[in-house]
Design an enzyme around this catalytic site. Structure first.
Site: not given
Ligand SMILES: [Zn+2]
Length: 389
Positions: A93-95, A97, A147, A206, A283, A321, A323, A326, A352
């Site tokens: 990101d640009s910083g 925010f 921005d 924006q 994100d 799940c 993963c 799990c 998870h």
């Molecule tokens: Zn999981």
């Protein structure tokens, strides 16, 4: 040649499946990008990101890395990929925010933003030119323009002023970016077939909750011309219905042949709803942040691992799940770890949660390809109300 390629492979309404080719690998969209704020996805080892989670792209935060360890340290390591030992794609990101989030600690002018570092209290200055310089030194594969973000409840007048400043900063970002690319400042440069090997630059739309301004901002941003386009300034305190109204109106107005990135959003259900409105990239810190406070996202809604009702529950967090957490551990064990203050609790819950976000996007892509996205969306939303039961 371009720095990235983006091909749409399937579409269902506004929802689309694409393939984003970067100089560090291929990314199927819609995609969720784990956030690696300070050069680490908190609590998750890179081996896990690569293998069990198969994340193709992660985020780095310019603001945090610039202040600590500082650009000289990262440059002498040969760029951010080398510094953190991650050879897949990186977006920074640009910083903008982060400095905006400092509130009273910052001062915005035409030139840029002056603020006090949260690390050592020193007075710092971030501008489009500085942000591009830092992101070139980081060598990320996707760079964001610098921005300014208007608060969710900002008036029309304030938002318009902020949006026009963002447009001027976007232009300055692009000029500085092009200069840095031709000077060879990008530490992440890599030869890749049919690509320029350069960094990609994304513009940011924006305009807070004002649709007329959002539409102008799309035009301003597209006129400058970027490799991809982001919607910024959402999920900053406005009503959720307004957020979706903005996405629904704005995403289809963004170029169809470029990736569309919704910054900093959101819950799994937000992601699915934004995909339905034409968004490709996301994100959010929720999977790791909430993991650290004992909250798990599952296909049957959110559950709080602290809850006494899991004390003898031998089921995994999410029976659907795949993963590593799990496969191996029960809710009873995870609850015990959390109550005992063991750091493994945060690690396993973060893992998870990331798996759930990434798998949700996998399911989304599959359903768009097979033409079943409306059914996937309906069933996904129905299951979320079950509180983990
Ligand atoms: Zn999981």
């Amino acid at each position: 040649m371009t720095p990235i390629k983006f091909d749409i492979q399937a579409q269902d309404g506004e929802a689309r499946v694409g393939v984003l080719t970067t100089r560090r690998g291929v990314i199927e969209t819609p995609v969720f990008m784990p956030v690696g704020t300070a050069g680490t996805v908190k609590g998750v080892r890179f081996e896990e990101l690569e293998e069990d989670l198969d994340a193709r792209i992660i985020l780095g935060n310019t603001y945090h890395l610039w202040l600590r360890p500082g650009i000289d340290v990262i440059k002498s390591a040969g760029g951010l990929h080398r510094f953190i030992s991650w050879d897949r794609a990186l977006l920074t990101d640009s910083g903008g925010f982060q400095v905006w989030s400092l509130g009273a600690l910052r001062k915005i002018s035409e030139e840029g933003t002056e603020f006090r570092s949260h690390v050592d209290g020193s007075l710092r200055f971030l501008s489009p030119e500085v942000s591009m310089e830092v992101q070139a030194a980081l060598g990320s594969d996707i760079v964001m323009v610098f921005d300014e973000c208007a608060p969710g409840e900002a008036s029309h007048e304030d938002t318009e002023r902020s949006m026009n400043l963002t447009a001027r900063w976007a232009q300055r970002s692009k000029i500085a970016f092009d200069r840095l690319q031709s000077e060879g400042a990008d530490t992440g440069r890599r030869e890749a077939e049919d690509l320029s090997g350069r960094q990609a630059l994304f513009g940011i739309v924006q305009g807070a909750g004002h649709l007329d301004l959002r539409r102008i901002s799309v035009e301003q941003t597209v006129n400058i011309g970027f490799d991809g386009y982001a919607i910024g300034g959402l999920s900053v305190g406005e009503e959720k219905s307004l957020m979706f109204e903005v996405i629904e109106d704005i995403a289809p107005r963004m170029p169809k042949d470029a990736p569309r990135y919704l910054m900093g959003v959101g819950t799994p259900e937000d992601l699915v709803e934004a995909v339905a409105r034409g968004v490709d990239m996301f994100d959010c810190v929720l999977p790791t942040r909430n993991g650290r406070t004992g909250q798990a996202f599952t296909s049957r809604g959110k559950l709080n691992i602290k809850n006494a009702k899991w004390i003898n529950d031998q089921r995994p967090l999410d029976e659907g799940c795949r993963c590593a957490v799990c496969k191996r551990h029960s809710r009873a064990y995870l609850r015990h770890l959390y109550i005992a203050g063991e750091m493994l609790a945060s690690i396993l819950l973060s893992h998870h949660n990331l798996a759930f976000f990434l798998d949700t996007m996998r399911g989304v892509r599959q359903s768009i390809r097979s033409g079943d996205f409306p059914k996937f969306r309906r069933e996904f939303n129905e299951r979320l109300g079950a509180n983990g039961e």
